[in-house]
Motif scaffolding. Sequence first.
Motif, PDB file in Angstrom:
ATOM      1  N   ASN A 101       0.829  -1.200   0.000  1.00  0.00           N
ATOM      2  CA  ASN A 101       0.000   0.000   0.000  1.00  0.00           C
ATOM      3  C   ASN A 101       0.868   1.257   0.000  1.00  0.00           C
ATOM      4  O   ASN A 101       1.983   1.265   0.513  1.00  0.00           O
ATOM      5  CB  ASN A 101      -0.889   0.008   1.251  1.00  0.00           C
ATOM      6  CG  ASN A 101      -1.910   1.124   1.210  1.00  0.00           C
ATOM      7  OD1 ASN A 101      -2.542   1.360   0.196  1.00  0.00           O
ATOM      8  ND2 ASN A 101      -2.065   1.825   2.323  1.00  0.00           N
TER       9      ASN A 101
ATOM     10  N   HIS B  36       2.825   6.028 -11.145  1.00  0.00           N
ATOM     11  CA  HIS B  36       2.327   5.651  -9.821  1.00  0.00           C
ATOM     12  C   HIS B  36       3.466   5.008  -9.037  1.00  0.00           C
ATOM     13  O   HIS B  36       4.255   4.240  -9.593  1.00  0.00           O
ATOM     14  CB  HIS B  36       1.154   4.675  -9.919  1.00  0.00           C
ATOM     15  CG  HIS B  36      -0.061   5.272 -10.548  1.00  0.00           C
ATOM     16  ND1 HIS B  36      -0.739   6.344 -10.007  1.00  0.00           N
ATOM     17  CD2 HIS B  36      -0.725   4.951 -11.683  1.00  0.00           C
ATOM     18  CE1 HIS B  36      -1.762   6.648 -10.778  1.00  0.00           C
ATOM     19  NE2 HIS B  36      -1.779   5.815 -11.815  1.00  0.00           N
TER      20      HIS B  36
ATOM     21  N   ASP C  85       0.174   5.865  -0.231  1.00  0.00           N
ATOM     22  CA  ASP C  85      -0.848   6.902  -0.094  1.00  0.00           C
ATOM     23  C   ASP C  85      -1.173   7.613  -1.398  1.00  0.00           C
ATOM     24  O   ASP C  85      -1.943   8.571  -1.401  1.00  0.00           O
ATOM     25  CB  ASP C  85      -0.405   7.947   0.946  1.00  0.00           C
ATOM     26  CG  ASP C  85      -0.332   7.353   2.343  1.00  0.00           C
ATOM     27  OD1 ASP C  85      -1.064   6.385   2.612  1.00  0.00           O
ATOM     28  OD2 ASP C  85       0.475   7.853   3.149  1.00  0.00           O
ATOM     29  N   TYR C  86      -0.600   7.174  -2.515  1.00  0.00           N
ATOM     30  CA  TYR C  86      -0.746   7.917  -3.758  1.00  0.00           C
ATOM     31  C   TYR C  86      -1.389   7.144  -4.905  1.00  0.00           C
ATOM     32  O   TYR C  86      -2.054   7.745  -5.741  1.00  0.00           O
ATOM     33  CB  TYR C  86       0.628   8.438  -4.211  1.00  0.00           C
ATOM     34  CG  TYR C  86       1.276   9.273  -3.137  1.00  0.00           C
ATOM     35  CD1 TYR C  86       0.874  10.577  -2.893  1.00  0.00           C
ATOM     36  CD2 TYR C  86       2.278   8.726  -2.342  1.00  0.00           C
ATOM     37  CE1 TYR C  86       1.456  11.339  -1.892  1.00  0.00           C
ATOM     38  CE2 TYR C  86       2.870   9.479  -1.334  1.00  0.00           C
ATOM     39  CZ  TYR C  86       2.452  10.778  -1.114  1.00  0.00           C
ATOM     40  OH  TYR C  86       3.024  11.525  -0.112  1.00  0.00           O
ATOM     41  N   THR C  87      -1.166   5.843  -4.966  1.00  0.00           N
ATOM     42  CA  THR C  87      -1.702   5.063  -6.082  1.00  0.00           C
ATOM     43  C   THR C  87      -3.214   4.911  -5.926  1.00  0.00           C
ATOM     44  O   THR C  87      -3.689   4.454  -4.891  1.00  0.00           O
ATOM     45  CB  THR C  87      -1.041   3.662  -6.133  1.00  0.00           C
ATOM     46  OG1 THR C  87       0.378   3.830  -6.207  1.00  0.00           O
ATOM     47  CG2 THR C  87      -1.530   2.868  -7.324  1.00  0.00           C
ATOM     48  N   PRO C  88      -3.982   5.297  -6.945  1.00  0.00           N
ATOM     49  CA  PRO C  88      -5.449   5.174  -6.855  1.00  0.00           C
ATOM     50  C   PRO C  88      -5.894   3.710  -6.742  1.00  0.00           C
ATOM     51  O   PRO C  88      -5.286   2.803  -7.324  1.00  0.00           O
ATOM     52  CB  PRO C  88      -5.942   5.765  -8.178  1.00  0.00           C
ATOM     53  CG  PRO C  88      -4.804   6.553  -8.730  1.00  0.00           C
ATOM     54  CD  PRO C  88      -3.561   5.909  -8.204  1.00  0.00           C
ATOM     55  N   MET C  89      -6.939   3.508  -5.997  1.00  0.00           N
ATOM     56  CA  MET C  89      -7.488   2.159  -5.800  1.00  0.00           C
ATOM     57  C   MET C  89      -7.875   1.522  -7.133  1.00  0.00           C
ATOM     58  O   MET C  89      -7.690   0.326  -7.334  1.00  0.00           O
ATOM     59  CB  MET C  89      -8.684   2.200  -4.852  1.00  0.00           C
ATOM     60  CG  MET C  89      -8.341   2.573  -3.443  1.00  0.00           C
ATOM     61  SD  MET C  89      -9.838   2.634  -2.441  1.00  0.00           S
ATOM     62  CE  MET C  89      -9.145   2.996  -0.840  1.00  0.00           C
ATOM     63  N   GLU C  90      -8.411   2.323  -8.030  1.00  0.00           N
ATOM     64  CA  GLU C  90      -8.835   1.805  -9.337  1.00  0.00           C
ATOM     65  C   GLU C  90      -7.642   1.256 -10.124  1.00  0.00           C
ATOM     66  O   GLU C  90      -7.766   0.284 -10.861  1.00  0.00           O
ATOM     67  CB  GLU C  90      -9.529   2.890 -10.172  1.00  0.00           C
ATOM     68  CG  GLU C  90     -10.793   3.445  -9.555  1.00  0.00           C
ATOM     69  CD  GLU C  90     -10.524   4.516  -8.488  1.00  0.00           C
ATOM     70  OE1 GLU C  90      -9.440   5.151  -8.489  1.00  0.00           O
ATOM     71  OE2 GLU C  90     -11.396   4.708  -7.618  1.00  0.00           O
ATOM     72  N   PHE C  91      -6.486   1.903  -9.956  1.00  0.00           N
ATOM     73  CA  PHE C  91      -5.286   1.451 -10.649  1.00  0.00           C
ATOM     74  C   PHE C  91      -4.835   0.090 -10.097  1.00  0.00           C
ATOM     75  O   PHE C  91      -4.422  -0.789 -10.856  1.00  0.00           O
ATOM     76  CB  PHE C  91      -4.160   2.480 -10.522  1.00  0.00           C
ATOM     77  CG  PHE C  91      -2.941   2.105 -11.300  1.00  0.00           C
ATOM     78  CD1 PHE C  91      -2.907   2.231 -12.682  1.00  0.00           C
ATOM     79  CD2 PHE C  91      -1.812   1.608 -10.656  1.00  0.00           C
ATOM     80  CE1 PHE C  91      -1.782   1.877 -13.411  1.00  0.00           C
ATOM     81  CE2 PHE C  91      -0.678   1.249 -11.374  1.00  0.00           C
ATOM     82  CZ  PHE C  91      -0.657   1.388 -12.758  1.00  0.00           C
TER      83      PHE C  91
ATOM     84  N   HIS D  14      -5.155  -2.040   0.932  1.00  0.00           N
ATOM     85  CA  HIS D  14      -5.443  -0.719   1.492  1.00  0.00           C
ATOM     86  C   HIS D  14      -5.522  -0.749   3.022  1.00  0.00           C
ATOM     87  O   HIS D  14      -4.961   0.102   3.694  1.00  0.00           O
ATOM     88  CB  HIS D  14      -6.749  -0.183   0.901  1.00  0.00           C
ATOM     89  CG  HIS D  14      -7.127   1.175   1.386  1.00  0.00           C
ATOM     90  ND1 HIS D  14      -6.408   2.310   1.053  1.00  0.00           N
ATOM     91  CD2 HIS D  14      -8.140   1.587   2.186  1.00  0.00           C
ATOM     92  CE1 HIS D  14      -6.962   3.356   1.635  1.00  0.00           C
ATOM     93  NE2 HIS D  14      -8.008   2.946   2.327  1.00  0.00           N
TER      94      HIS D  14
END
Length: 113
Positions: free
Chosen positions: A40, A103, A42-48, A72
């Motif tokens: 995990n 990312h 703090d920057y990579t989007p969950m969708e990615f 997450h």
Amino acid sequence: MTLLPHIMTDQSDDSTDTGVLTKTKPKTQRPPRYKVLLLNDDYTPMEFVVLILERFFGMTHAEAFEIMLIVHKKGLAVVGVYSHEIAETKVGQVMDFARRQQHPLQCTMEKEE
């Protein structure tokens, strides 16, 4: 007239081979397996992360979403277990793809115990 082959036997050899022939089955060791982990950040989007799991690990959208939530909430998750070569390839693919998309997603591997 029939010719018979002459068979010589060595009578002077008193040693007899009375060994038992046994078949030993070699123990084949299974090659070590390696866990591929997503970490995990703090920057990579969950969708990615979901996209990564679907594309590189063959997960359905529902499976990928569930694993993404584990990453997450817990900070990391095992996303697959493979031979060394395959695990190494998957880590490389994920890291390359994440970098190209800008990312900071981290993917690692560790030997399974």
